[in-house]
Write an enzyme that holds these catalytic residues in place. Structure first.
Site, PDB file in Angstrom:
ATOM      1  N   HIS A 326      63.249 -37.144  75.681  1.00 22.49           N
ATOM      2  CA  HIS A 326      62.714 -38.028  76.705  1.00 22.49           C
ATOM      3  C   HIS A 326      61.196 -38.004  76.777  1.00 22.49           C
ATOM      4  O   HIS A 326      60.593 -38.971  77.253  1.00 22.49           O
ATOM      5  CB  HIS A 326      63.305 -37.668  78.076  1.00 22.49           C
ATOM      6  CG  HIS A 326      64.683 -38.191  78.280  1.00 22.49           C
ATOM      7  ND1 HIS A 326      65.806 -37.545  77.796  1.00 22.49           N
ATOM      8  CD2 HIS A 326      65.141 -39.319  78.880  1.00 22.49           C
ATOM      9  CE1 HIS A 326      66.881 -38.248  78.118  1.00 22.49           C
ATOM     10  NE2 HIS A 326      66.504 -39.320  78.768  1.00 22.49           N
ATOM     11  N   GLY A 327      60.569 -36.952  76.353  1.00 25.81           N
ATOM     12  CA  GLY A 327      59.115 -36.952  76.423  1.00 25.81           C
ATOM     13  C   GLY A 327      58.497 -35.617  76.079  1.00 25.81           C
ATOM     14  O   GLY A 327      59.167 -34.577  76.080  1.00 25.81           O
TER      15      GLY A 327
END
Length: 477
Positions: A326-327
């Site tokens: 996700h990041g």
């Protein structure tokens, strides 16, 4: 170009008209038009990164053919790993290099060594995590002989770059989308009508629920040190509905738009906040990503067939990798770790597949238990979302700590912020609509559909006029 923008409202009808009335003679002309439209759609974000999409497409197309043609296992492995390494290499450079460089520098500084990281001044190409995973699944499936390589470059290019799913999914499989791409599509009015309804409901989620909740969630998270317990709990709930409305709204619009062109995409959300445990939640939330990690990471690692420690190891790996996907921030990793901890008791008790049936409520004690399970699961999810939303781990920990230390449950935020009570009522109405339609793909079909559509459009226009939020959260992933 955002789905909720005027530019897209002009772009979509033009492509729709050309697709069905100008380029409708053959499958090849239909696909060619959609590729041109997809490349234009992507270039509206930043045309400089279009070469990455084209390069990734050509790489996996070519390596897929070479894997299938390989006369020896060594040859097949060479092309397989070339695709894997180059794809993940691009993803790591653009998405994770600065994160790793900064983290390593912080580690050295923490043990007494002075270090200044060399950082890359690049922006994250939108959608790179999604189209990279499209290509990876295709190459992996060819290597393990689950599918045949696609020799038509136009057909394969459309599979990778199809604009409804290009920047934020769902993450498609070649086994599902490519067979549809390879045949000529005929217009079906009923399917198109369902697509329009699904687009409108996706906009309801995004414009009315997500964007409105964002205003209040941001106000609380950005000033959490001055908020009391009740306000902080509200902030977590607001963000839970913000990210659900934002991401599932995008997915609904993507699926609806695709129906307009006669193509069916994988369902990505199935009313996740009505889950009775965390395992069920992950079968209902971001389904295409969860199933991708299950099929291409969890099962190859041994899945749940090994001993207890292997099951635990694989569970933590899949959740940690999912968080990291996700990041480039430790908050996402911790978010993944927390969900793994939530999942662990279900795994150990072999009850992670208990709630796979549809929810049926009656006036009995079992139904009370079901409702309690849903509220409990939602509460756990909201706690995890705090780490997902917070800028740092420290902020998330202090946010949660203040919930329990403030012990002030007065209506501080509700009384000081305009339209707070109206927002709570709107969320409650949204939950009731979702609950009533939990066995449908979207709630606008059925009886009085035209009236529901008209009311939805009026609400979208009213809320959209005053909305400050246009971007979708998952564009940054």
């Amino acid at each position: 170009m955002f789905f909720n923008s005027l530019a897209f409202a002009i772009f979509l009808p033009i492509v729709f008209f050309l697709y069905w009335f100008v380029f409708n003679k053959t499958k090849s002309t239909q696909n060619a038009l959609l590729i041109v439209a997809s490349y234009y759609f992507y270039s509206c974000w930043d045309w400089r990164f279009l070469f990455l999409l084209v390069f990734s497409t050509f790489l996996d197309y070519y390596t897929g053919i070479q894997i299938e043609k390989g006369k020896s296992e060594n040859s097949r492995k060479f092309w397989f790993w070339l695709s894997i390494i180059v794809n993940l290499g691009f993803l790591c450079v653009f998405k994770y290099y600065n994160f790793f460089a900064t983290s390593f520098s912080d580690l050295l500084n923490g043990i007494g060594f002075k270090a200044s990281p060399i950082l890359l001044k690049v922006i994250l190409p939108v959608g790179i995590s999604f189209y990279t995973f499209h290509g990876l699944s295709y190459v992996i499936d060819i290597y393990y002989k689950r599918i045949k390589a696609e020799y038509n470059f136009v057909d394969y290019s459309l599979f990778v770059s199809y604009f409804p799913l290009l920047v934020a999914g769902p993450i498609e499989r070649a086994t599902h989308l490519l067979p549809q791409v390879k045949i000529k599509r005929e217009f079906d009015f009923q399917t198109a009508k369902e697509g329009v309804y699904q687009i409108i409901w996706g906009l309801v989620k995004k414009v009315i629920i997500a964007d409105t909740c964002a205003t209040y969630a941001n106000a609380i998270f950005d000033n959490y040190t001055g908020m009391n317990s009740f306000s902080l709990i509200l902030g977590a709930i607001y963000f839970a509905f913000q990210i659900y409305g934002d991401f599932s709204g995008y997915s609904d619009i993507a699926l609806g738009v695709s129906k307009l062109f006669g193509l069916d995409l994988l369902r990505n959300f199935n009313y996740p906040y009505f889950s009775r445990d965390i395992a069920e939640f992950w079968r209902r939330w971001h389904i295409s990503l969860s199933s991708w990690f299950r099929d291409y990471l969890y099962i190859p690692l041994g899945g749940s067939k090994g001993g207890l420690w292997m099951k635990i190891r694989n569970t933590f790996i899949i959740f940690l990798v999912s968080g990291f996907w996700h990041g480039a921030n430790w908050t996402y990793v911790i978010w993944g770790f927390i969900n793994a901890v939530y999942f662990l008791p279900l795994l150990l008790s072999n009850s992670n597949r208990n709630n796979i049936d549809a929810i049926q409520l009656k006036f009995d004690f079992d139904s009370v238990k079901v409702m309690f399970s849903i509220l409990y699961t939602f509460s756990l999810t909201c706690i995890a979302w705090i780490f997902f939303r917070a800028k740092t781990i420290t902020d998330a920990v202090l946010y949660i700590k203040r919930i329990f230390s403030s012990r002030d449950f007065s209506f501080q935020f509700l009384e000081n912020e305009r339209y707070s009570y109206e927002l709570i009522g709107m969320i409650g109405l949204f939950v009731l609509i979702e609950w009533n339609n939990r066995n449908k793909v979207e709630p606008l079909s059925g009886k009085r559909s035209l009236l529901k559509v008209a009311l939805a459009i009026a609400a979208i226009m009213a809320f959209g006029t005053f909305s400050d939020y246009k971007e979708f959260i998952y564009f940054q992933f």
